[in-house]
Structure formats: structure tokens, C-alpha cells
Write an enzyme that holds these catalytic residues in place. Structure first.
Site, mmCIF file in Angstrom:
data_model
loop_
_atom_site.group_PDB
_atom_site.id
_atom_site.type_symbol
_atom_site.label_atom_id
_atom_site.label_comp_id
_atom_site.label_asym_id
_atom_site.label_seq_id
_atom_site.Cartn_x
_atom_site.Cartn_y
_atom_site.Cartn_z
ATOM 1 N N SER A 45 121.206 115.811 20.899
ATOM 2 C CA SER A 45 122.214 115.881 19.829
ATOM 3 C C SER A 45 121.755 115.314 18.481
ATOM 4 O O SER A 45 122.453 115.451 17.484
ATOM 5 C CB SER A 45 123.482 115.149 20.276
ATOM 6 O OG SER A 45 123.305 113.755 20.139
ATOM 7 N N ASP A 147 146.045 120.051 23.859
ATOM 8 C CA ASP A 147 144.924 120.962 23.610
ATOM 9 C C ASP A 147 145.489 122.243 22.987
ATOM 10 O O ASP A 147 145.689 123.248 23.676
ATOM 11 C CB ASP A 147 144.171 121.252 24.934
ATOM 12 C CG ASP A 147 142.838 121.931 24.690
ATOM 13 O OD1 ASP A 147 142.776 122.817 23.815
ATOM 14 O OD2 ASP A 147 141.857 121.581 25.370
ATOM 15 N N ARG A 211 133.200 112.631 19.186
ATOM 16 C CA ARG A 211 132.245 112.447 18.103
ATOM 17 C C ARG A 211 132.885 111.476 17.115
ATOM 18 O O ARG A 211 134.109 111.494 16.916
ATOM 19 C CB ARG A 211 131.930 113.774 17.388
ATOM 20 C CG ARG A 211 131.010 114.707 18.168
ATOM 21 C CD ARG A 211 129.587 114.177 18.288
ATOM 22 N NE ARG A 211 128.675 115.067 18.999
ATOM 23 C CZ ARG A 211 128.342 114.933 20.289
ATOM 24 N NH1 ARG A 211 128.845 113.954 21.016
ATOM 25 N NH2 ARG A 211 127.498 115.778 20.848
ATOM 26 N N GLU A 240 125.985 107.866 12.835
ATOM 27 C CA GLU A 240 124.984 107.358 13.780
ATOM 28 C C GLU A 240 123.595 107.699 13.240
ATOM 29 O O GLU A 240 123.412 108.779 12.675
ATOM 30 C CB GLU A 240 125.154 108.020 15.164
ATOM 31 C CG GLU A 240 126.435 107.631 15.871
ATOM 32 C CD GLU A 240 126.607 108.361 17.206
ATOM 33 O OE1 GLU A 240 125.624 108.924 17.732
ATOM 34 O OE2 GLU A 240 127.732 108.373 17.722
ATOM 35 N N HIS A 257 126.813 105.432 22.049
ATOM 36 C CA HIS A 257 126.834 106.878 22.389
ATOM 37 C C HIS A 257 126.116 107.131 23.726
ATOM 38 O O HIS A 257 125.140 107.883 23.777
ATOM 39 C CB HIS A 257 126.186 107.695 21.251
ATOM 40 C CG HIS A 257 126.486 109.165 21.343
ATOM 41 N ND1 HIS A 257 126.484 110.014 20.248
ATOM 42 C CD2 HIS A 257 126.792 109.959 22.402
ATOM 43 C CE1 HIS A 257 126.755 111.241 20.627
ATOM 44 N NE2 HIS A 257 126.946 111.238 21.942
HETATM 45 N N1 LIG Z 1 129.917 110.404 24.230
HETATM 46 C C1 LIG Z 1 129.138 111.214 24.906
HETATM 47 O O1 LIG Z 1 128.131 110.776 25.472
HETATM 48 C C2 LIG Z 1 129.478 112.656 25.033
HETATM 49 C C3 LIG Z 1 130.309 113.260 24.118
HETATM 50 N N2 LIG Z 1 130.648 114.579 24.274
HETATM 51 C C4 LIG Z 1 131.568 115.165 23.274
HETATM 52 O O2 LIG Z 1 132.741 115.582 23.956
HETATM 53 C C5 LIG Z 1 133.138 116.835 23.433
HETATM 54 C C6 LIG Z 1 133.997 117.566 24.437
HETATM 55 O O3 LIG Z 1 133.233 117.945 25.552
HETATM 56 P P1 LIG Z 1 133.756 119.053 26.579
HETATM 57 O O4 LIG Z 1 135.053 118.677 27.149
HETATM 58 O O5 LIG Z 1 132.668 119.304 27.534
HETATM 59 O O6 LIG Z 1 133.939 120.294 25.628
HETATM 60 P P2 LIG Z 1 134.779 121.608 25.925
HETATM 61 O O7 LIG Z 1 134.374 122.593 24.891
HETATM 62 O O8 LIG Z 1 134.659 121.977 27.357
HETATM 63 O O9 LIG Z 1 136.289 121.151 25.671
HETATM 64 C C7 LIG Z 1 136.793 120.779 24.438
HETATM 65 C C8 LIG Z 1 138.283 121.014 24.442
HETATM 66 O O10 LIG Z 1 138.825 120.534 23.215
HETATM 67 C C9 LIG Z 1 139.838 121.434 22.821
HETATM 68 N N3 LIG Z 1 140.116 121.302 21.396
HETATM 69 C C10 LIG Z 1 139.474 121.878 20.356
HETATM 70 N N4 LIG Z 1 140.070 121.533 19.201
HETATM 71 C C11 LIG Z 1 141.101 120.727 19.512
HETATM 72 C C12 LIG Z 1 142.082 120.019 18.739
HETATM 73 N N5 LIG Z 1 142.143 120.130 17.414
HETATM 74 N N6 LIG Z 1 142.985 119.253 19.397
HETATM 75 C C13 LIG Z 1 142.947 119.132 20.754
HETATM 76 N N7 LIG Z 1 142.063 119.805 21.530
HETATM 77 C C14 LIG Z 1 141.139 120.568 20.915
HETATM 78 C C15 LIG Z 1 139.274 122.791 23.206
HETATM 79 O O11 LIG Z 1 140.301 123.783 23.278
HETATM 80 C C16 LIG Z 1 138.643 122.500 24.534
HETATM 81 O O12 LIG Z 1 139.531 122.712 25.616
HETATM 82 C C17 LIG Z 1 131.809 117.530 23.118
HETATM 83 O O13 LIG Z 1 131.962 118.558 22.161
HETATM 84 C C18 LIG Z 1 130.964 116.388 22.603
HETATM 85 O O14 LIG Z 1 131.114 116.286 21.214
HETATM 86 C C19 LIG Z 1 130.194 115.325 25.327
HETATM 87 C C20 LIG Z 1 129.364 114.760 26.241
HETATM 88 C C21 LIG Z 1 128.897 113.403 26.157
HETATM 89 O O1 LIG Z 2 126.172 116.018 25.517
HETATM 90 C C1 LIG Z 2 126.630 115.575 24.430
HETATM 91 O O2 LIG Z 2 127.337 116.255 23.679
HETATM 92 C C2 LIG Z 2 126.337 114.200 24.037
HETATM 93 O O3 LIG Z 2 127.025 113.613 23.252
HETATM 94 C C3 LIG Z 2 125.120 113.585 24.642
HETATM 95 O O4 LIG Z 2 125.409 112.762 25.715
HETATM 96 C C4 LIG Z 2 124.394 112.840 23.564
HETATM 97 O O5 LIG Z 2 123.142 112.457 23.994
HETATM 98 P P1 LIG Z 2 121.866 112.648 23.034
HETATM 99 O O6 LIG Z 2 121.704 114.096 22.869
HETATM 100 O O7 LIG Z 2 122.181 112.058 21.706
HETATM 101 O O8 LIG Z 2 120.759 112.025 23.780
#
Ligand SMILES: NC(=O)C1=CN([C@@H]2O[C@H](COP(=O)(O)OP(=O)(O)OC[C@H]3O[C@@H](n4cnc5c(N)ncnc54)[C@H](O)[C@@H]3O)[C@@H](O)[C@H]2O)C=CC1
Ligand SMILES: O=C(O)C(=O)[C@H](O)COP(=O)(O)O
Length: 385
Positions: A45, A147, A211, A240, A257
Site C-alpha cells: 500500500s 453501508d 484509512r 503516514e 497500520h
Molecule cells: N488497517 C489495515 O491493516 C487494513 C486496512 N484495510 C482497509 O479497509 C478497507 C475495507 O476493506 P474491505 O472490507 O476488505 O473492503 P470491501 O471493498 O470488501 O468493503 C468495503 C465496504 O465499504 C462500503 N462503503 C463504501 N463507501 C461507503 C460509505 N461512504 N459509507 C459506508 N460504507 C461504505 C462498500 O459498499 C463495501 O461494502 C480497505 O479498503 C482498506 O483501506 C484493509 C486491510 C487491512
Molecule cells: O491490505 C490493505 O489494504 C492494508 O492496509 C495493508 O494491510 C497495508 O499493509 P502494507 O501494504 O502497507 O504493508
């Protein structure tokens, strides 16, 4: 074929070594010069993938081993005829486990023995929010889901299952799981702005693992300095790795993160991009992440009926995922200069200790209740009676 890849992608050689030559570079500082002779680009990312990076390269395929795609200019890639793949859902379970661990800490802080008394508002119910909702509902929590994009796509009857953002923001715990979206019908940039933050009360907990930009962090700093602020747990930050140290100090738990950083989640990200690249190249994709995962350092925990159900669950959860440890490491960097803090943020991520998911741990329950067994199953642990 030359593959240029972020050095933090796990198992690069194991998955991609027989597809091409691999050049590993630091993702955060990856430049046009690093990629100009590459055919394939693999990122996580922290690399902005856009015209500036790729216009003078011969890259034909870009893969990000992450769920989030806000660092990728997909429109430009399409216009340039470059194929693109992400890894949806790869670390969704890891983030859900991080949030469950935080909720268990919150219940303990409130001296609440029955954590299911806390209502949970989930904003964004895709792979992460959906997985979390599923686990919480199995555990018996009252879950409120917001959502709007999904609600709009649902049949009228199902749309009733979705709440408004204001309703979700009234729950005891509010947890954000939207992508970062700048434009369109449902933008999420600064979704929690000053007015929404003002409505949160001192008995609420706000968790952000989506994010950093989904919350207006300047407004959050002000809100947290006022009387009766909500409690916040932040895993993601605006700007970040140069995050605001004041916000770290104000947060109850602050992590660099890493909510999605279980070993399983990171390796699944590599596997999904290996599969996508193999398909793009017309190659068979026989490797699976399971074959590369080592035995966990801790593989078994035993509880007898002497342990209360909640105490046992807390021990098990925190033996896999305890955000307080990551918080302590991040807080340690607060005394450093701004440049050093940014480097420390990335170093903590690069050198993240191995974290295994709940499913890697077998729980032996001797003489415990059926309810305890159900709790462990709902959390995703393996059970041995
Ligand atoms: N902190 C971390 O390590 C990680 C952070 N993430 C973040 O989490 C986010 C979500 O991941 P997933 O659930 O896998 O994505 P996803 O795409 O499967 O789900 C996101 C959901 O958010 C909804 N959405 C979009 N706009 C919206 C709004 N304005 N209000 C409410 N809901 C809304 C969508 O309709 C969808 O159902 C990723 O895009 C990424 O930025 C993901 C993985 C790790
Ligand atoms: O999968 C995502 O989306 C994330 O936020 C990752 O966990 C972030 O990990 P890095 O890509 O920054 O190593």
C-alpha cells in the site's frame, strides 16, 4: 522477465521466483528509475502507482498484495493498457481479529464481564466489516451496519438491515471499514468530520482501521482536547508515515497500520497476486499459501471450568493479537525527531513480529460450558474437548 517488487512482500522468491528475475526495492521510495526496465510491478500500500511512476517503463502488469487500492491510479493504468490485480479480502480476518481484541480490552476497561452488552456500529460491511459482523453476531452482540452502497444495491426487504451513518455512530463501539474514496456518490474522505466527531460522547469508542483520511484528523485532535471526548483507537493515520504525534498521545491505543498484518493475511495477499499474475501470463498456479506457513510458535491452550468464559477468551485472543504491544512500540517513537518518527513508523511495520490468526490455535476445553465452546468457535479458534 523482470519483476520489480516491494521488498516487504512476503515469500517473493517462493511465489514468483520461477516466473521471472526479481528486483526488490523499498516500496515507500520506489521511483520511475527503479521500474523503468520492469515488465511486472508488485507493490503493497505504500507505493503510489500512477503515470509519474510508470509512464517511461515497459510494465504490463501491476499487482498490489493488499485489499486497499487507493494508492493505485486504476483509471490511468486502464488507459495505458496495463493489467491490474488487487487482493480483496486477503487480510480481512486479521483486521476483524484486531477489532475483536480491542473490544475485549474495552469491555475489561469498563469492568464489563459480558462484552456482548456493548453495541457495535460497523461502517462499511464488505470483506472486513462483513467478517467482523458475522463473528460479532455469532457471539451475541447487537450489531448496527451502515453501508449505503450495499443498501442501495439490496432488495427493498434487505435494505432494511442497513442503518444510517448517524445511527451507527450512536453505538458503544463504532468501527470504520470503508475504502478511501475521494469522489462519487459515497465519498469517504473525511467521512467523520468535525460535526460527526462532535456528536460522539465520552462513553463511546471509535476504532479506525480503514484509512487515516476517513477521519478529519485535525478535527479529531480538537475534539479529543475538548471536555468529554470519545475514546479512540487508531491503526491508520493521515500522512503516514509522518503521523501527528499529538494524536498518538491522545489515542487510547495507537498502532502503526498493522491491523491486517497477520502472517496468514500477508501471505494470502502474495498468493492472490501470484494467482492473478499466473493467469495473466497463462501459467499454471499450483502454489498455495498453506504450504509456506510455518507451525505457529503457540499451537495449543488449555482451559478448565475454573476459568471464567470471558477470562479464557481474553487470554486466547490476546495470545494471538494484542494491540497494546504495538501501541507501546509506537509510543516509544514519540520522543524522536519528526524524520526519525516517520522512519520508526515504517520500521515497526517492516519488523513486525509474527502474528498468527486465531485459527492457528487449538483450544482445549475441559469441563467448560457449551456456551464457552460456542464463544471460542465463533471467534474462529479450533476446539478440542
Ligand atoms: N488497517 C489495515 O491493516 C487494513 C486496512 N484495510 C482497509 O479497509 C478497507 C475495507 O476493506 P474491505 O472490507 O476488505 O473492503 P470491501 O471493498 O470488501 O468493503 C468495503 C465496504 O465499504 C462500503 N462503503 C463504501 N463507501 C461507503 C460509505 N461512504 N459509507 C459506508 N460504507 C461504505 C462498500 O459498499 C463495501 O461494502 C480497505 O479498503 C482498506 O483501506 C484493509 C486491510 C487491512
Ligand atoms: O491490505 C490493505 O489494504 C492494508 O492496509 C495493508 O494491510 C497495508 O499493509 P502494507 O501494504 O502497507 O504493508
Amino acid at each position: 522477465m523482470l519483476i520489480v517488487a516491494d521488498e516487504n512482500i512476503p515469500l517473493l522468491d517462493s511465489f514468483f521466483g520461477d516466473i521471472g528475475d526479481i528486483r526488490q526495492v523499498p516500496g515507500r521510495t520506489m521511483s520511475a528509475t527503479d521500474v523503468q526496465d520492469a515488465d511486472i510491478l508488485l507493490v503493497r500500500s505504500v507505493t503510489r502507482v500512477n503515470q509519474e511512476l510508470l509512464a517511461n517503463s515497459r510494465v504490463r502488469f501491476v499487482g498490489t498484495c493488499t485489499i486497499g487500492t487507493d494508492h493505485i491510479d486504476q483509471q490511468w493504468l486502464e488507459s495505458a493498457g496495463i493489467s491490474f490485480a488487487a487482493a480483496p479480502g486477503c487480510n480481512a480476518n486479521s483486521v476483524a481479529e484486531y477489532v475483536l481484541s480491542v473490544i475485549s480490552l474495552r469491555a475489561e476497561k469498563l469492568c464489563e464481564d459480558d462484552w456482548t452488552r456493548l453495541s457495535v456500529g460497523i461502517v462499511g460491511a464488505g470483506n472486513v466489516g462483513g467478517e467482523l459482523a458475522h463473528k460479532l453476531e455469532r457471539l451475541g452482540f447487537d450489531v448496527v451496519i451502515c453501508d449505503p452502497p450495499r443498501a442501495e444495491q439490496s432488495e427493498e426487504e434487505d435494505a432494511k438491515n442497513f442503518a444510517s451513518l448517524d445511527e451507527a455512530l450512536k453505538c458503544d463501539v463504532v468501527t470504520l471499514h470503508t475504502p478511501l474514496v475521494q469522489e462519487g456518490d459515497h465519498p469517504t474522505y473525511h467521512l467523520l468530520d468535525a460535526s460527526r466527531l462532535a456528536a460522539l460522547t465520552a462513553d463511546q469508542l471509535l476504532i479506525n482501521t480503514s484509512r487515516g483520511e476517513v477521519i478529519d484528523s485535525a478535527a479529531l485532535v480538537e475534539r479529543l482536547a475538548e471536555a468529554n471526548p470519545p475514546t479512540v483507537v487508531l491503526d491508520v493515520w493521515e500522512h503516514e508515515p509522518r503521523i501527528n504525534p499529538e494524536l498518538v498521545e491522545q489515542a487510547w491505543i495507537a498502532t502503526p497500520h498493522v491491523a491486517g498484518y497477520s502472517l496468514e493475511g500477508k501471505v494470502q495477499g502474495s498468493e492472490m497476486i501470484y494467482q492473478a499474475l499466473s493467469q495473466y501470463l497463462g501459467l499454471p498456479a499450483r502454489k498455495k499459501s498453506g504450504q509456506f506457513l510455518p507451525e505457529p510458535a503457540l499451537s495449543k491452550l488449555s482451559f478448565t471450568s475454573a476459568a471464567s468464559e470471558m477470562d479464557a477468551a481474553r487470554v486466547a485472543i490476546r495470545s494471538c493479537c494484542d494491540p497494546r504491544r504495538d501501541d507501546a512500540r509506537l509510543r516509544h517513537s514519540l520522543g524522536m525527531s519528526s524524520d526519525e518518527r516517520g522512519q520508526a513508523f515504517d520500521r515497526l511495520r517492516r519488523q513486525y513480529p509474527v502474528r498468527r490468526e486465531f485459527s492457528s490455535l487449538k483450544i482445549q476445553l475441559k469441563g467448560t460450558s457449551k456456551s464457552a465452546q460456542d464463544t471460542f468457535r465463533a471467534l474462529g479458534f479450533k476446539i478440542k474437548l
